[in-house]
Design a protein around this motif. Structure first.
Motif, PDB file in Angstrom:
ATOM      1  N   ALA A 220       0.841  -1.195   0.000  1.00  0.00           N
ATOM      2  CA  ALA A 220       0.000   0.000   0.000  1.00  0.00           C
ATOM      3  C   ALA A 220       0.876   1.246   0.000  1.00  0.00           C
ATOM      4  CB  ALA A 220      -0.921  -0.005   1.215  1.00  0.00           C
ATOM      5  N   SER A 223      -1.822   7.663   1.275  1.00  0.00           N
ATOM      6  CA  SER A 223      -2.898   8.293   0.496  1.00  0.00           C
ATOM      7  C   SER A 223      -2.692   9.790   0.321  1.00  0.00           C
ATOM      8  CB  SER A 223      -4.251   8.028   1.169  1.00  0.00           C
ATOM      9  OG  SER A 223      -4.258   8.541   2.495  1.00  0.00           O
ATOM     10  N   ASP A 232      -6.920   3.259  -7.759  1.00  0.00           N
ATOM     11  CA  ASP A 232      -7.390   2.581  -6.552  1.00  0.00           C
ATOM     12  C   ASP A 232      -8.106   1.286  -6.944  1.00  0.00           C
ATOM     13  OD1 ASP A 232      -8.836   1.733  -4.267  1.00  0.00           O
ATOM     14  OD2 ASP A 232      -8.787   3.782  -3.467  1.00  0.00           O
ATOM     15  N   LYS A 308     -13.108  -7.028   0.065  1.00  0.00           N
ATOM     16  CA  LYS A 308     -12.004  -6.603   0.914  1.00  0.00           C
ATOM     17  C   LYS A 308     -10.996  -5.789   0.115  1.00  0.00           C
ATOM     18  CE  LYS A 308      -8.499  -8.212   4.165  1.00  0.00           C
ATOM     19  NZ  LYS A 308      -7.876  -9.391   4.834  1.00  0.00           N
ATOM     20  N   SER A 309     -10.511  -4.708   0.737  1.00  0.00           N
ATOM     21  CA  SER A 309      -9.368  -3.955   0.258  1.00  0.00           C
ATOM     22  C   SER A 309      -8.719  -3.338   1.477  1.00  0.00           C
ATOM     23  CB  SER A 309      -9.786  -2.868  -0.734  1.00  0.00           C
ATOM     24  OG  SER A 309      -8.656  -2.201  -1.261  1.00  0.00           O
ATOM     25  N   GLY A 310      -7.426  -3.428   1.569  1.00  0.00           N
ATOM     26  CA  GLY A 310      -6.766  -2.960   2.775  1.00  0.00           C
ATOM     27  C   GLY A 310      -7.044  -3.871   3.940  1.00  0.00           C
ATOM     28  N   VAL A 311      -7.086  -3.280   5.140  1.00  0.00           N
ATOM     29  CA  VAL A 311      -7.350  -4.039   6.372  1.00  0.00           C
ATOM     30  C   VAL A 311      -8.575  -3.411   7.036  1.00  0.00           C
ATOM     31  CG1 VAL A 311      -6.385  -4.909   8.547  1.00  0.00           C
ATOM     32  CG2 VAL A 311      -4.866  -4.461   6.594  1.00  0.00           C
ATOM     33  N   PRO A 315      -8.050   0.109   9.507  1.00  0.00           N
ATOM     34  CA  PRO A 315      -7.711   0.891   8.323  1.00  0.00           C
ATOM     35  C   PRO A 315      -6.602   1.897   8.598  1.00  0.00           C
ATOM     36  CG  PRO A 315      -9.796   1.620   9.258  1.00  0.00           C
ATOM     37  CD  PRO A 315      -9.407   0.380  10.000  1.00  0.00           C
ATOM     38  N   ASN A 317      -4.181   5.186   6.472  1.00  0.00           N
ATOM     39  CA  ASN A 317      -4.241   6.176   5.400  1.00  0.00           C
ATOM     40  C   ASN A 317      -3.339   5.748   4.247  1.00  0.00           C
ATOM     41  OD1 ASN A 317      -6.016   7.888   6.810  1.00  0.00           O
ATOM     42  ND2 ASN A 317      -4.298   8.738   7.979  1.00  0.00           N
ATOM     43  N   ALA A 318      -3.774   4.756   3.536  1.00  0.00           N
ATOM     44  CA  ALA A 318      -2.970   4.233   2.437  1.00  0.00           C
ATOM     45  C   ALA A 318      -3.888   3.669   1.354  1.00  0.00           C
ATOM     46  CB  ALA A 318      -2.012   3.153   2.930  1.00  0.00           C
ATOM     47  N   ILE A 319      -3.406   3.766   0.108  1.00  0.00           N
ATOM     48  CA  ILE A 319      -4.124   3.191  -1.019  1.00  0.00           C
ATOM     49  C   ILE A 319      -3.631   1.766  -1.199  1.00  0.00           C
ATOM     50  CG2 ILE A 319      -4.592   3.360  -3.493  1.00  0.00           C
ATOM     51  CD1 ILE A 319      -3.952   6.371  -3.222  1.00  0.00           C
ATOM     52  N   SER A 320      -4.544   0.824  -1.056  1.00  0.00           N
ATOM     53  CA  SER A 320      -4.158  -0.576  -1.164  1.00  0.00           C
ATOM     54  C   SER A 320      -3.726  -0.903  -2.584  1.00  0.00           C
ATOM     55  CB  SER A 320      -5.331  -1.471  -0.769  1.00  0.00           C
ATOM     56  OG  SER A 320      -4.999  -2.826  -0.905  1.00  0.00           O
TER      57      SER A 320
END
Length: 462
Positions: A220, A223, A232, A308-311, A315, A317-320
């Motif tokens: 990731a 963001s 994204d 699901k995307s990321g955690v 969560p 502050n990041a673009i998975s």
């Protein structure tokens, strides 16, 4: 002289004196989670310690087979052949259950300890499927005790892999097709349309699961530093899924829209209730112009089971770099199963989503099946159940859910009649699974009456 009413009274006594709950408690206590490899031995325990002795007491010869599929559990075959000239009924049940989800059951309940609270009888497998085949086998035993014989032959299959897609069952049926030869399948699974009215169904919708994935990069990225610069994957995936249906869930892929909702099927479905005992039906969802019964039993439906995307649980502050969704198509007879995934691929490509990967589920799936509601066996079963219950049953060409019914229709070539003994609000596949005592008692009566009536009619049925 043996009487039908006396035989049904045996079934009532079996429930009223607590024997049914006691027997079911033993079955529920065996932790037959087929999705949990650590419980594989419990599948054998269920067949060896409970099913085989129960059937032996009824004069069945039984044999337990290892499954040729590594994903599958053992399979029990039982036979009671009174006369080779008699016709033969095949019946079925599955002893495995979905994952226990122990920590999600409410206080005072445990998946493998039967608890009775008023009308509700709690425990994993109570609805799906331990009570249902216990009811049917008990009904057969009451007829045997009252008459001394059945007047027909019975074969039974108890599998332990239904919750993993009935792994190995089709191969087993193909290998043992002659041994399993019969005239009709009469079995029980699934829910009634309404708790207080019996249901008879003759097939199922099919089900196919698949994953959609967008994989753009490893890891990731912040963001703030990269927002507006990096594509994204979650947004791309969301837009791709949004092309599959419109905002009310109407399917946009032409090959997924069935042509089998004929005037005859619409007539059979007309006026049938849906959603009994469950959540309120969404009025503005699904195929426009169809009533709820037609949408549930006569049409295809697409669902996103998980995304699901990321955690999500933590969560940042990041673009998975990736996003995924597990999806499902429930489909009716008339849908080309071999073109479901290719049609989706074409659709996504045509809409600019070639980067979306499609991965069909490795788990088995069930094909769609349907029997003519005017079949003689349907007429016979419906009349018998109506005589016993005093209510005309709801008649479904096919259930909305899925079962391994295609193994019986396509491999063994049987007409299939299902008489379910649960209801829509039973929390099947969820915490706090249960059955209703009133349905169980009624089902014991109905199935006892049905097997009695088959004995009386003999080879005139079908």
């Amino acid at each position: 002289m043996p009487q039908r009413a006396d035989c049904i009274a045996r079934a009532e006594t079996y429930f009223d004196n607590g024997s049914f709950v006691k027997d079911l408690a033993r079955l529920v206590a065996i932790e037959t989670e087929s999705q949990n490899p650590d419980q594989h031995g419990e599948l054998y325990t269920y067949l060896t310690n409970e099913m085989a002795p129960l059937l032996a007491d009824m004069g069945f010869v039984t044999e337990i087979f290892d499954n040729s599929d590594d994903m599958g559990g053992p399979i029990l075959v039982g036979e009671r052949i009174e006369n080779p000239d008699y016709f033969t009924i095949l019946t079925y049940g599955h002893g495995d259950v979905i994952r226990a989800q122990t920590d999600q059951w409410r206080e005072g309940l445990h998946p493998f300890k039967l608890v009775v609270e008023g009308e509700k009888i709690y425990g994993r497998g109570t609805a799906d499927n331990k009570s249902q085949h216990l009811i049917n086998l008990s009904a057969l035993s009451f007829v045997l005790r009252e008459r001394g014989s059945l007047g027909f032959n019975v074969k039974i299959i108890i599998e332990t892999s239904e919750e993993t897609g009935s792994a190995g069952l089709a191969e087993f049926f193909t290998e043992h097709k002659e041994r399993l030869a019969a005239d009709v399948l009469i079995a029980s699974d699934g829910p009634r349309l309404q708790p207080d009215v019996p249901t008879v169904f003759m097939g199922t919708r099919g089900g196919l699961n698949f994953d959609l994935n967008v994989n753009l990069r490893e890891g990731a990225n912040h963001s703030g530093n990269w927002g507006g610069l990096l594509a994204d994957p979650a947004i791309i995936l969301a837009h791709a899924i949004a092309t599959i249906t419109d905002q009310r869930g109407q399917i946009n892929i032409p090959e997924w829209r069935p042509t089998s909702l004929t005037p005859e099927i619409r007539k059979a479905l007309h006026g049938l209730p849906v959603g009994g005992g469950g959540p309120e039906i969404s009025k503005d969802w699904g195929e426009e112009g169809l009533d709820p019964a037609e949408r549930a039993f006569g049409w295809n439906s697409f669902a996103v089971l998980a995304m699901k995307s990321g955690v999500p649980e933590a969560p940042v502050n990041a673009i998975s770099g990736n996003a995924s969704a597990t999806c499902q198509l429930r489909y009716v007879v008339g849908t080309d199963i071999d073109d479901i995934i290719p049609a989706l691929r074409r659709h996504l490509d045509e809409n600019g989503f070639s980067q979306v990967e499609i991965t069909p589920s490795e788990k088995g799936f069930f094909k769609a099946t349907r029997l003519d509601p005017n079949h003689p066996w349907v007429d016979f079963v419906v009349k018998s159940v109506e005589q016993t219950s005093g209510k005309p049953p709801h008649i479904l060409p096919n259930l909305a859910g899925s079962l391994p019914n295609d193994t019986f229709t396509d491999i063994l070539g049987l007409p299939t009649i299902w008489v379910p003994h649960s209801y829509g609000g039973c929390s099947q596949h969820a915490p706090n699974e249960h059955i209703l005592g009133s349905i169980s008692r009624d089902a014991l009566r109905n199935m006892t009456g049905l097997f009695w009536d088959i004995t009386e009619r003999g080879n005139q049925v079908g």
